[in-house]
Design a protein around this motif. Sequence first.
Motif, short mmCIF file in Angstrom:
data_model
loop_
_atom_site.label_atom_id
_atom_site.label_comp_id
_atom_site.label_asym_id
_atom_site.label_seq_id
_atom_site.Cartn_x
_atom_site.Cartn_y
_atom_site.Cartn_z
N GLN A 1 1.03 -1.16 -0.20
CA GLN A 1 -0.52 -0.38 -0.19
C GLN A 1 0.31 0.97 -0.16
O GLN A 1 0.28 1.89 -0.70
CB GLN A 1 -1.26 -0.07 1.30
N GLU A 2 2.07 1.24 0.93
CA GLU A 2 3.09 2.41 0.65
C GLU A 2 3.46 2.60 -0.47
O GLU A 2 3.71 3.47 -0.80
CB GLU A 2 3.98 2.26 1.92
N ARG B 1 1.47 4.03 -2.70
CA ARG B 1 1.14 5.34 -2.15
C ARG B 1 3.11 6.92 -3.35
O ARG B 1 2.12 7.51 -3.07
CB ARG B 1 1.11 6.07 -1.32
N GLN C 1 -2.89 -2.76 -6.08
CA GLN C 1 -2.70 -1.56 -5.02
C GLN C 1 -3.54 -0.30 -6.03
O GLN C 1 -3.80 0.57 -5.36
CB GLN C 1 -1.47 -0.96 -4.61
#
Length: 211
Positions: A102-103, A106, A131
């Motif tokens: 997830q990071e 981002r 994602q």
Amino acid sequence: MKTLAVLHTTPVTVQTMKDLHAKLKPEVRLVNILDDSLLSDVMQAGAPTAEVQYRMLSYARNAQVAGADAVMCACSSVGEVVEALRPELKVPFLRVDEPMAQEAARLGKRIGVIATVNTTLEPTARLVERQGDVEVEKVLVEGAYQALVSGNSERHDELVRTALLRLLDRVDVVVLAQASMARVVSTLNPAPAKPVLSSPESGLKKALESL
């Protein structure tokens, strides 16, 4: 007292999790469950087998009986098994690499995923791809895992370091599919200008927060 159980497929991650737990939230009880034959069985078969899935479910259920409020699997090679088994448990069953994926999404669109074992590379890449709108480049560092298990950690680190530096030139962020590769990042001089993500700390932090 809340309890987190961590399922390991290699002894490499056990001490890592103990050290991180002591730093992040020592008031939570940590239970480590290790079966180092799981990863070798997955590697031999090329993917998790029905027998591997059955054993993982057994370990997770035993963790429940031991009072675990959540169970986390510390191995990306069997991460997709975790997702399949979630409905079978009364407590959350977590993947250590989900927060990392997830990071990564981002931080950038072009994401490199690097591993020394193909059975870890593919499921990690699939997790990152899910994602969102990202482009994933996969790199398998040939010979590095064999060097590590044979005791030649210097050769392992050299191969990973070379592949990692090349990959950093082509992507926005790099995901390390295996915790055993994380120590290589600290040897880079100068430190990489782009993010290099590893799963143990972010995965354990998220699991502890969920409690």
